[in-house]
Every structure is written in structure tokens, then in C-alpha cells.
Write an enzyme that holds these catalytic residues in place. Structure first.
Site, PDB file in Angstrom:
ATOM      1  CE  LYS A   1      -2.868  -1.063  -7.073  1.00 10.34           C
ATOM      2  NZ  LYS A   1      -2.270  -2.010  -6.085  1.00 10.34           N
TER       3      LYS A   1
ATOM      4  NE  ARG B   1      -0.144   6.082   2.167  1.00 10.54           N
ATOM      5  CZ  ARG B   1      -1.974   5.511   1.154  1.00 10.54           C
ATOM      6  NH1 ARG B   1      -1.647   4.118   0.873  1.00 10.54           N
ATOM      7  NH2 ARG B   1      -2.428   6.340   1.321  1.00 10.54           N
TER       8      ARG B   1
ATOM      9  NE  ARG C   1     -10.076  -1.165  -3.177  1.00 12.01           N
ATOM     10  CZ  ARG C   1      -9.292  -2.028  -2.600  1.00 12.01           C
ATOM     11  NH1 ARG C   1      -7.960  -1.912  -2.079  1.00 12.01           N
ATOM     12  NH2 ARG C   1      -9.162  -3.680  -3.231  1.00 12.01           N
ATOM     13  CB  THR C   2     -13.176   6.304  -0.026  1.00 18.24           C
ATOM     14  OG1 THR C   2     -13.993   6.646  -1.659  1.00 18.24           O
ATOM     15  CG2 THR C   2     -13.970   7.142   0.565  1.00 18.24           C
TER      16      THR C   2
ATOM     17  CE  LYS D   1      -3.440  -1.051  -0.814  1.00 20.69           C
ATOM     18  NZ  LYS D   1      -4.198  -1.629  -1.905  1.00 20.69           N
ATOM     19  N   GLY D   2       1.711   0.813  -0.086  1.00 22.13           N
ATOM     20  CA  GLY D   2       3.151   2.114  -0.412  1.00 22.13           C
ATOM     21  C   GLY D   2       3.110   2.879  -1.359  1.00 22.13           C
TER      22      GLY D   2
END
Ligand SMILES: Nc1ncnc2c1ncn2[C@@H]1O[C@H](COP(=O)(O)OS(=O)(=O)O)[C@@H](OP(=O)(O)O)[C@H]1O
Length: 428
Positions: free
Chosen positions: A385, A260, A387-388, A179-180
Site C-alpha cells: 500500500k 479515487r 507503492r511507487t 486500489k481506492g
């Protein structure tokens, strides 16, 4: 590549009087060790458990004797005890923590608490959940197709792939973090004519290692002389065995890590799981071992992945810092061309992917690649990619920021780069 800016006051920063790298690593290891000892004593890993960083599930046993508990050493730059377990009094000096990007936030939810056994591959979970081709998505079926004899390989590499050249083992890997922004980076670097990359995640150094190097090579796209073969599998960064295995494949492998803000990363990770399993508990529930005591659950992989300093320590046992490039996941969104310049320099490539390749897509809310001349569609990443994120209790975010702070500071020291996650006013 332009070197990271000197960081006054950050020991080991490239602008300061740099102590020998080994010494710095030992100091960092010991500080981390101390941090984790504190955490363990506060009950973070179970009653009475005394665990060194090495004992953190998924973290390799450091070989450096300096990392052993009991060695007298300097502690972390700021005492982590206040951040780790126990009741953490709100810090009045800290900026008020806000919920994540409100414009991108919505539903609530959670994911199953899955304490991992030592050595267990963290992304065993992602194998179950991540089926989107733009996520950690490679299925065994896809890979066996990609790697089957006679296949063109590439596991999703460009349809314009010429069927000539040779399949080679990768010379460069995007090893994390989950998720970086690893997909955005891979897609951007694939726009370079001297790079060929596998589109799906081979997971060779974690899940598929038993299949052998020939299997791995066969998964790769064909390349011509001078082209670089790449793949990305974000779980490598937190896989115990990955550094040793990659080192034994080729000790000069170049490694890229997209990092991140760990708080935002954790929420992003959770959001992904929530999208597959809407029934899971809330983030707020999963984040704590004991919320009343303010005890963060560092065994939850969404939290643990973000303790970058611990994972990096494992890599530095095998690779020099100069062989690892740290890409800012935040800047990859705000200044993709700037980050890509660093990546191309690091890979020894001509700077071909520049600002001309990107445009900001207002609908998507992210930079996208401009459409190639021979294609009809611009290339934004898929709906998985960007996403809320669910709205998270600001107090929980505040506590998480305090939890991560000493680890972040350690990470800045180890890398000589300040990612400024403490300066962020909100967790977007
Ligand atoms: N250009 C562009 N377009 C869309 N998304 C972008 C882009 N650049 C970075 N990002 C961020 O990438 C986050 C997903 O990270 P990864 O690709 O590493 O995820 S995964 O581990 O492969 O599942 C994803 O996280 P979320 O926003 O939480 O979904 C994005 O914030």
C-alpha cells in the site's frame, strides 16, 4: 454525518433543486448510454459494435427502460465524443498533465490485456496476483480456515478477538473500489470498538456465492449485540451480480465505496500487477486500443474499473443513494479523521475514531494508526500500500483524464458530490 456540500451547477447536487431521484437516475443512465454509444461507434469496443452501457463487460443489464438505446434523451453534460476514441486534440486550456507522484514513481511495466466476457468477475485477476494479506488477498485456503466449523472466523480479524458473541452476516460492506484505499478504511474502522470486521476479503458475492450464506456467516467474526459486522471486497463494485445478491441477503445493507481519481487508480492497479508480473507491457501500451487515433482501451480492467458512473448505475437499480456512502480516497490520505467521521455517522456509530487515532508517518508517506496502548507497534499499512508508481507519459495521462472527464461529471451528478479530480494538478 455532515451532508456533502451543495454543488451549484451540478444538477442533482444536494444543494440544488433536486429532481426526483428516479428521474435523475434515468437521465444519467441515458446519458451514459449515449456516451457509450458514441464510444462504440468510434470503435472503442470493436468494429461496428454498438453497445449500450449494459453491454460493457462486467456491467449488469440495467432494468430501467430508460437505459435502452434508441430512447431520445439528453446527452451528457459535455459531449463525450471528443474524449472517446478518434484523435483527441490536445486541449490547450487544460492544465499540463504531469507524470504521477514522482517521489513515489520508479520502475516501468504493464499487465496482460485481459478483455473480460460479459458477467465475468473482474477480479478473477486479483485472485491470481494479490496474495499480500493487505491487498485483495484472501486465498481459498485462508477462507476455508476462517470459515471452517469451529474456527473463530474473522479471517484475520484482530488477535484480541474475544471468543464470544455470535457470527452474523455483515450489516455494512466496503464494496470498492479496487486500489481506492479500501484497506486503509477497513483498518481505521476496525479501531472502533463497535465494529468487527473480517481481515481478509471473503469475495462472497463474486467468487464464492455458490458456497452459500452459512459459509459466509461462518467467515465472519463473532460480534456482541450492538456491534456491526463488516467486510471489504473491492471487486463487488464492478461485479454484475453483486447488487442483486447483496440486496437479496439484506436490502438494508449499508454500502461504502472508496473512490479515487480513476487515472491514478488505473496506474495503481497497473503497478500492483507489475509488481507480480514484471514482464508485462507498459501502461502506455495497454491503455490504448489505437494510440495513433487516441483510442483508449476501455476493455482493459484497469481502465474500466474507473468508469464509476457505469458501475454505480447497476447499484442504483437495487439500493437508494442514501444507503451508499462515497468516501474520497484522496481525503482518506489528507484528512483520515474527517473521512472517518463521515463513515461513523453513516454507520450510526459514535465518533470514536478521530484525529487522535492517526499520525502522519514520514517514512511511509501516509497516515498510520497510532499504536494501541496494549501494543508495541504503530500500524502503518504494508509495503503493498503506497507503492511507487511507474512514471507514465504525460500525454497518456492527459488523454486518460479527458477520457474519464464525462464519466466523472456523470458520477458527480449521480452522487451529488464533486470529487474534484479535474482540479488536481498532478496525478498523485
Ligand atoms: N494510510 C494509508 N496507507 C497506505 N496506503 C493508503 C493509505 N490510505 C490510502 N492509501 C491508498 O490505498 C491504496 C490501496 O488501495 P486498496 O487498499 O483499496 O487496495 S486493494 O484494492 O485492496 O488492493 C494505495 O495505493 P498505492 O499508493 O497506489 O499503492 C494508497 O495510495
Amino acid at each position: 454525518m455532515s451532508p456533502p456540500a451543495a454543488q451549484p451547477g451540478v444538477p442533482g447536487g444536494r444543494g440544488s433543486k433536486v429532481p426526483p431521484a428516479r428521474k435523475l437516475l434515468c437521465m444519467c443512465s441515458l446519458s451514459l448510454c449515449l456516451t457509450y454509444l458514441c464510444y462504440s461507434l468510434m470503435g472503442g469496443t470493436g468494429p461496428g459494435a454498438l453497445r449500450s452501457p449494459a453491454a460493457l463487460p462486467g456491467t449488469a443489464a440495467p432494468r430501467s427502460p430508460a437505459t435502452l438505446p434508441g430512447t431520445a434523451l439528453p446527452g451528457p453534460p459535455r459531449s463525450p465524443a471528443g474524449f472517446l476514441g478518434g484523435s483527441v486534440a490536445p486541449d490547450p486550456s487544460a492544465a499540463p498533465a504531469r507524470a504521477g507522484n514522482s517521489s513515489r514513481e520508479g520502475a516501468a511495466g504493464a499487465w496482460p490485456r485481459t478483455p473480460l466476457a460479459p458477467g465475468e468477475v473482474i477480479t478473477a485477476q486479483s485472485g491470481a496476483f494479490e496474495r499480500d494479506p493487505q491487498e485483495s488477498s484472501t486465498t481459498d485456503e485462508e477462507l476455508s480456515r476462517a470459515g471452517s466449523p469451529g474456527s473463530r472466523g474473522g479471517g484475520g480479524s484482530s488477535s484480541t478477538t474475544p471468543d464470544y458473541g455470535e457470527k452474523r452476516l455483515p450489516q455494512a460492506l466496503i464494496i470498492g473500489v479496487k486500489k481506492g484505499g479500501t484497506r486503509a478504511l477497513l483498518e481505521a474502522i476496525r479501531a472502533h470498538p463497535d465494529v468487527r470486521a473480517v481481515g481478509t476479503e471473503p469475495h462472497f458475492f463474486d467468487r464464492n456465492y455458490e458456497k452459500g450464506l452459512e459459509w459466509y456467516r461462518n467467515v465472519m467474526p463473532k460480534t456482541l449485540d450492538g456491534q456491526i459486522t463488516m467486510e471489504k471486497t473491492p471487486s463487488y463494485f464492478v461485479t454484475n451480480e453483486a447488487p442483486r445478491r447483496i440486496h437479496s441477503m439484506a436490502k438494508d445493507t449499508k454500502l461504502i465505496v472508496v473512490v479515487r481519481n480513476p487515472v491514478t487508480r488505473a496506474i495503481s492497479d497497473y503497478t500492483q500487477t507489475l509488481s507480480k508480473k514484471p514482464e508485462i507491457p507498459t501502461f502506455e501500451v495497454l491503455a490504448f486500443k489505437n494510440r495513433t487515433l487516441g483510442l483508449i482501451d476501455a476493455s482493459w480492467s484497469a481502465i474500466r474499473i474507473g468508469i464509476y458512473a457505469l458501475h454505480l448505475e447497476n447499484w442504483l437499480q437495487y439500493f437508494p443513494l442514501s444507503q451508499i456512502l462515497f468516501v474520497s480516497g484522496e481525503r482518506l490520505i489528507t484528512d483520515p479523521a474527517g473521512e472517518m467521521a463521515k463513515v461513523q455517522d453513516f454507520l450510526g456509530l459514535k465518533r470514536i475514531v478521530t484525529e487522535k487515532h492517526f499520525y502522519f508517518n514520514k517514512t511511509k508517506g501516509f497516515p498510520c494508526l497510532k499504536k494501541p496502548e496494549d501494543s508495541s507497534a504503530p500500524r502503518c499499512l504494508g509495503k503493498s500500500k503506497g507503492r511507487t508508481h511507474p512514471k507514465i507519459d504525460p500525454d497518456v495521462i492527459h488523454r486518460l483524464r479527458k477520457f474519464y472527464k464525462p464519466f466523472n461529471v456523470m458520477f458527480y451528478q449521480m452522487t451529488g458530490q464533486d470529487f474534484q479530480w479535474e482540479q488536481e494538478e498532478s496525478d498523485k
